[in-house]
Design a protein around this motif. Structure first.
Motif, PDB file in Angstrom:
ATOM      1  N   LYS A 678       5.509   1.890  10.100  1.00 41.61           N
ATOM      2  CA  LYS A 678       6.002   3.168  10.633  1.00 41.61           C
ATOM      3  C   LYS A 678       7.577   3.143  10.605  1.00 41.61           C
ATOM      4  CE  LYS A 678       4.779   6.336  13.909  1.00 41.61           C
ATOM      5  NZ  LYS A 678       3.886   6.808  15.308  1.00 41.61           N
ATOM      6  N   VAL A 884      -3.006   4.658   4.063  1.00 46.57           N
ATOM      7  CA  VAL A 884      -1.783   5.511   4.275  1.00 46.57           C
ATOM      8  C   VAL A 884      -0.354   5.234   3.898  1.00 46.57           C
ATOM      9  CG1 VAL A 884      -0.572   6.501   6.633  1.00 46.57           C
ATOM     10  CG2 VAL A 884      -3.017   5.892   6.611  1.00 46.57           C
ATOM     11  N   LYS A 887      -0.559   6.264   0.340  1.00 45.54           N
ATOM     12  CA  LYS A 887      -0.476   8.009  -0.097  1.00 45.54           C
ATOM     13  C   LYS A 887       1.003   8.348   0.520  1.00 45.54           C
ATOM     14  CE  LYS A 887      -5.183   8.808   0.456  1.00 45.54           C
ATOM     15  NZ  LYS A 887      -6.327   9.527   1.077  1.00 45.54           N
ATOM     16  N   LYS A 888       1.448   7.927   1.665  1.00 45.31           N
ATOM     17  CA  LYS A 888       2.898   8.326   2.228  1.00 45.31           C
ATOM     18  C   LYS A 888       3.984   7.936   1.156  1.00 45.31           C
ATOM     19  CE  LYS A 888       5.440   7.845   6.405  1.00 45.31           C
ATOM     20  NZ  LYS A 888       5.774   7.394   7.538  1.00 45.31           N
ATOM     21  N   ASP A 913      -5.821  10.369   5.702  1.00 45.15           N
ATOM     22  CA  ASP A 913      -4.595  11.093   4.877  1.00 45.15           C
ATOM     23  C   ASP A 913      -3.380  10.221   5.312  1.00 45.15           C
ATOM     24  OD1 ASP A 913      -4.014  12.290   7.085  1.00 45.15           O
ATOM     25  OD2 ASP A 913      -4.835  14.364   6.659  1.00 45.15           O
ATOM     26  N   GLU A 914      -2.286  10.699   4.938  1.00 42.46           N
ATOM     27  CA  GLU A 914      -1.136  10.019   5.051  1.00 42.46           C
ATOM     28  C   GLU A 914      -0.592  10.127   6.568  1.00 42.46           C
ATOM     29  OE1 GLU A 914       2.731  12.900   3.838  1.00 42.46           O
ATOM     30  OE2 GLU A 914       1.450  12.171   2.219  1.00 42.46           O
ATOM     31  N   ASP A 915      -1.213  11.152   7.454  1.00 36.49           N
ATOM     32  CA  ASP A 915      -0.572  11.166   8.690  1.00 36.49           C
ATOM     33  C   ASP A 915      -1.486  10.587   9.668  1.00 36.49           C
ATOM     34  OD1 ASP A 915       1.026  13.208   8.074  1.00 36.49           O
ATOM     35  OD2 ASP A 915      -0.494  14.793   7.644  1.00 36.49           O
TER      36      ASP A 915
END
Length: 918
Positions: A678, A884, A887-888, A913-915
């Motif tokens: 993060k 993640v 994809k992010k 998904d990326e979120d």
């Protein structure tokens, strides 16, 4: 407690000799220990600060005044030369393939052989430099003298504080949402009741109802319900606008011919069973309704040795019953595995079992048929057997590629029926459908049974699990199965008991099957659930670190060690099992205390691998360990003598259903990784993003104490990498000599020192390096020629003649002549098309970049030699975090997961998904 307790010994000796601590810890003892190790009242998370032997330190003393040392068990490396039947018949990941096997011919070889790829017309000095991996990216800082664990201590403290804040926020949010959930549930219940006849509605709805698994569920808010149980029910995904089948398309006026490959893939995706959207699937005890499969495959029968490959006893060949001869081949075929054959325990166990089989089969005989009783291991000579199998291995390698392909195709065709089963009407891949072949047990670490004979498994030992309506697979001719079961609560297809540890072996579904995927999913969901309870657990065990009740203080200390240092809980062992240890089973000699607050652990952990670590702990924990080790406890006595793994886990379930000590490892790894990822900022450079991900993975492995034994090939790999660096330095020197060849005045301009041989590069080294480059180039050209001929043969084309190979090898001869000339004259002529000073300087810069990158790789590899990066990524870090990240930051998932792992974690790749957040 009165003062009379203060003078009592802290522990009492039970009649059977096992030390037992007092029920309570007196204030006097507590205060006395405070003088030795005062507590600051805070519990700071600890991290590993050192690995390796301890020298010149203060250590605990036994009652007799002698220091307790922890050097009884030595670390060992695991070597497996040659593959087992199982390994040889399954696909392998390439993540752990040694560098020496993956290394390709360097581009410098092309320079030396006259290629102009490095000396093109475009100057390289203006080329963009490749991204340099910083020390921070691999978990280091500029201060190389500070241990990496110490550097990460603050990071771990920050991550844990964030976890505590989020846990409180999650519970507060769920508390606020609870009334709305109850209201929605009530509305939904009323709407579902609309069509029910009035006579049926009049009956009262019970306050409690029985769940499918037999556990009663209370009607309350779902604050404590695991996340896996809160997820939305499974939805069958169907296209809204377009019909999904050709028939429906025809009805809608869509031509079937217009259905593209993408349409077919979309339909397959729509029809795929998305079990992760139905987390209640598999929660009950009944795992399947219908099950069909074809059983298992057995390893090939033993082929007797030819007369010239018999074992020698006292210098003479001996002839044995085929069962005894087979056992002799187990040992003889692995003489190159020096780690095993030089292990006294391995040899003793093998020879004991070997003699037992000889006794059973009538001993050996000489050429004249006279009985030969084998009694001395030293007189046994297995070299003829080894040479026989070495010749067979070489012959297999020499088989043309086309023939190897045909052999593999035939083998795959024979095994095809066993590779899949039908589970509740769905085709599922089976994992280990091959029965283990006989051989010698090796074990891991210092296993006491290493070298014992693993006996051949017969159909009469195997139990088949299959549906009642299914056809039972037939056993091999002349045999029968031990038993046929219809265990719908089991996820196994077949089972048998092996003879080494009397453990049961199971044939299960493959890692990418629904059942295995659900198991992984539930494991990580359990870890996710822990994140909303972790603050309460830590607060409670920190409080209980000072409890007057001995059992509570021991439990709190154990949870601290499990949470902070990723120690396994540990279970009781039988007498004949390896003496492996976990937190709850730590003994007096496994823990050494080094004032003021350092603890040294030294014991055999999982798989008999030595766990050695020196850590800093909270002063209160240090004090507790001194209390737990207080006399009259001595070697052999348990430190946590008022705690067992079951008691510990029972306590943890009071916080969260299903919580056990092992969940902490998964939680800490996944939570730490999620925080590190993060913090990462967007970066368009894929290589840099991969490096950042790998660095985060490494930090997780270190913080969570995921270790491995140093590979036996590690030193050779480091040496080879260092040789490659020296090769770059030598080629830099060659470029500088070529510059002098073009402009001799440069020696005065740049100084004679600039053109001297690099430190450590001698004339002897140069000749060895040159010979190696010549041989490497020769092998490369020859292999390429042979491969092209094999392709031609497979395609029915005419093969190239040997003359073609001779012409290609002329390049090797030219390179050899060039080296001889350079060594004789001491001068190096400029190479390539249109050589210039600028191009040579650019080549030097490029080589310097390679040197810097390779040095980082060497340092990183050496730092990681005892860190199990794969263990963290595969078993403890939630794979959805990697998805993640992929994809992010738009990084191909192939950069992190091999083909096998992509199949294993298919559910993770398709479910987030990326979120998504852990």
């Amino acid at each position: 407690m009165d003062s009379s307790d203060d003078d009592r010994p802290l522990v009492k000796r039970k009649p059977n000799g096992v030390s037992k601590s007092n029920n309570r810890i007196t204030k006097a003892v507590d205060k006395a220990m405070d003088k030795v190790a005062p507590s600051n009242g805070e519990v700071e998370p600890g991290v590993s600060i050192r690995n390796g032997p301890v020298e010149e330190m203060e250590v605990d003393e036994a009652p007799n005044g002698k220091a307790i040392t922890n050097g009884k068990r030595k670390s060992r490396s695991s070597i497996t030369n040659g593959k087992s039947y199982k390994e040889a018949t399954t696909s392998e990941e390439d993540d752990d393939i040694p560098l020496s096997k993956r290394q390709k011919i360097s581009k410098e070889a092309k320079v030396l052989s006259g290629s102009d790829s490095e000396m093109s017309d475009e100057p390289l000095i203006h080329a963009k430099k490749p991204p340099k991996v910083t020390a921070a990216q691999i978990g280091e800082s500029e201060d190389s003298d500070v241990p990496i664990g110490e550097k990460l201590q603050k990071k771990k403290q920050q991550i844990e504080k964030t976890a505590e804040k989020q846990a409180k926020a999650i519970r507060l949010e769920e508390k606020k949402a609870a009334p709305a959930k109850r209201k929605a549930k009530k509305v939904e219940s009323e709407s579902d009741d609309d069509d029910v006849p009035l006579s049926r509605k009049s009956k009262a709805t019970p306050a409690r109802k029985k769940a499918t698994n037999g556990v009663k569920e209370e009607e309350s808010d779902d604050d404590d319900v695991p996340l896996s149980r809160k997820a939305a029910p499974a939805k069958k995904i169907k296209a809204k606008a377009e019909p999904s089948t050709p028939a429906k398309k025809a009805k809608k006026g869509i031509k079937q011919e217009e259905q593209t490959e993408q349409d077919l893939e979309a339909e397959a995706e729509e029809d795929q069973y998305r079990w992760w959207e139905d987390p209640t699937k598999g929660d009950g005890t009944k795992k399947w309704t219908t099950l069909e499969h074809n059983g298992v495959t057995f390893p090939p029968e033993f082929t007797p040795l030819p007369n010239n490959a018999k074992m020698l006893y006292d210098g003479k060949p001996v002839f044995m019953h085929k069962d005894a001869e087979e056992v002799s081949t187990f040992y003889g075929s692995m003489l190159n595995s020096t780690h095993n054959v030089e292990n006294p325990t391995f040899n003793q166990n093998f020879f004991t079992d070997f003699r037992a089989i000889l006794d059973k089969t009538g001993h050996a005989k000489d050429r004249d048929g006279n009985k030969v009783k084998i009694t001395s291991f030293e007189k046994c000579d297995f070299r003829p057997i080894f040479e026989h199998y070495e010749a067979e291995r070489a012959a297999k390698k020499a088989i043309p590629a086309a023939e190897k392909k045909a052999i593999k195709a035939a083998k795959d065709a024979a095994e095809a029926p066993y590779m899949y089963c039908t589970w509740d009407g769905r085709k599922q891949k089976v994992g280990n459908f091959r029965v283990e072949p006989p051989g010698l047990f090796r074990g891991r670490g210092e296993h006491p049974k290493t070298g014992k004979v693993k006996q051949r498994v017969l159909p009469e030992q195997i139990t088949i699990n299959i549906g009642k309506e299914a056809n039972v697979p037939p056993p091999p001719p002349g045999h029968k199965w031990k038993e046929i079961k219809h265990d719908q609560e089991g996820t196994w297809l077949a089972m048998w008991q092996e003879n080494i540890n009397n453990a049961y072996k199971y044939v299960m579904l493959a890692a990418n099957s629904d059942i295995k995927g659900q198991s992984d999913y539930n494991k990580f969901e359990k870890a996710r659930e822990l994140k909303k309870h972790i603050d309460r657990i830590r607060k409670d065990y920190r409080r209980d670190l000072k409890s007057e009740v001995m059992a509570d203080r021991q439990r709190a200390t154990a949870i601290y060690l499990i949470d902070q240092f990723a120690l396994r809980a540990g279970n009781e062992k039988d007498k004949d099992e390896a003496d492996t240890v976990g937190c709850c089973s730590l003994k007096y000699e496994h823990v050494t205390l080094k004032p003021p607050n350092k603890v040294i652990f030294d014991f055999l952990g999982k798989d008999s691998i030595r766990f050695y670590d020196e850590v800093e702990v909270d002063p209160q924990v240090f004090k507790n360990l001194k209390i737990f080790k207080k006399a009259p406890k001595t070697e052999g006595d348990e430190i946590f003598d008022r705690l067992t793994t079951s008691r510990l886990n029972n306590h943890l379930t009071s916080y969260m259903k299903g919580l056990t000590a092992k969940v902490f490892r998964t939680y800490n790894a996944s939570w730490t990784m999620s925080r590190l990822l993060k913090e990462m900022k967007p970066n368009p450079n894929i290589n840099e993003k991969v490096a950042e991900y790998n660095a985060a993975n490494r930090q997780v492995a270190i913080l969570c104490n995921h270790k491995r034994t140093v590979a036996a090939s590690h030193g050779a790999q480091i040496e080879k990498m260092q040789r490659q660096i020296d090769g770059h330095r030598y080629n830099q020197w060659r470029c500088k000599q070529q510059m002098l060849n073009l402009d001799p005045k440069l020696k005065k301009k740049k100084g004679a020192e600039y053109f001297e041989l690099p430190e450590g590069i001698t004339q002897e080294w140069i000749r060895e390096y040159q010979a190696s480059e010549i041989e490497t180039l020769k092998v490369k050209i020859t292999k390429k020629f042979e491969k092209e001929n094999e392709i031609r043969k497979a395609n029915g084309e005419k093969e190239m003649k040997a003359k073609e190979l001779e012409e290609r090898l002329e390049t090797v001869d030219e390179l050899e002549k060039k080296f001889k000339k350079e060594n004789k004259t001491g001068k190096i002529e400029a190479e390539g098309k249109g050589p210039s000073i600028e191009k040579l300087e650019a080549a030097i810069v490029k080589l310097q970049q390679r040197i810097e990158n390779d040095k980082i790789k060497v340092e990183d590899k050496d730092n990681n030699k005892e860190v199990a990066l794969g263990t963290s990524k595969i078993n403890y870090i939630d794979p959805r975090l990697t998805v993640v990240f992929s994809k992010k930051f738009n990084v191909p998932i192939e950069r992190f997961f091999s083909k096998t792992l992509r199949e294993k974690f298919d559910w993770a790749m398709k479910s987030v998904d990326e979120d998504w957040e852990f």
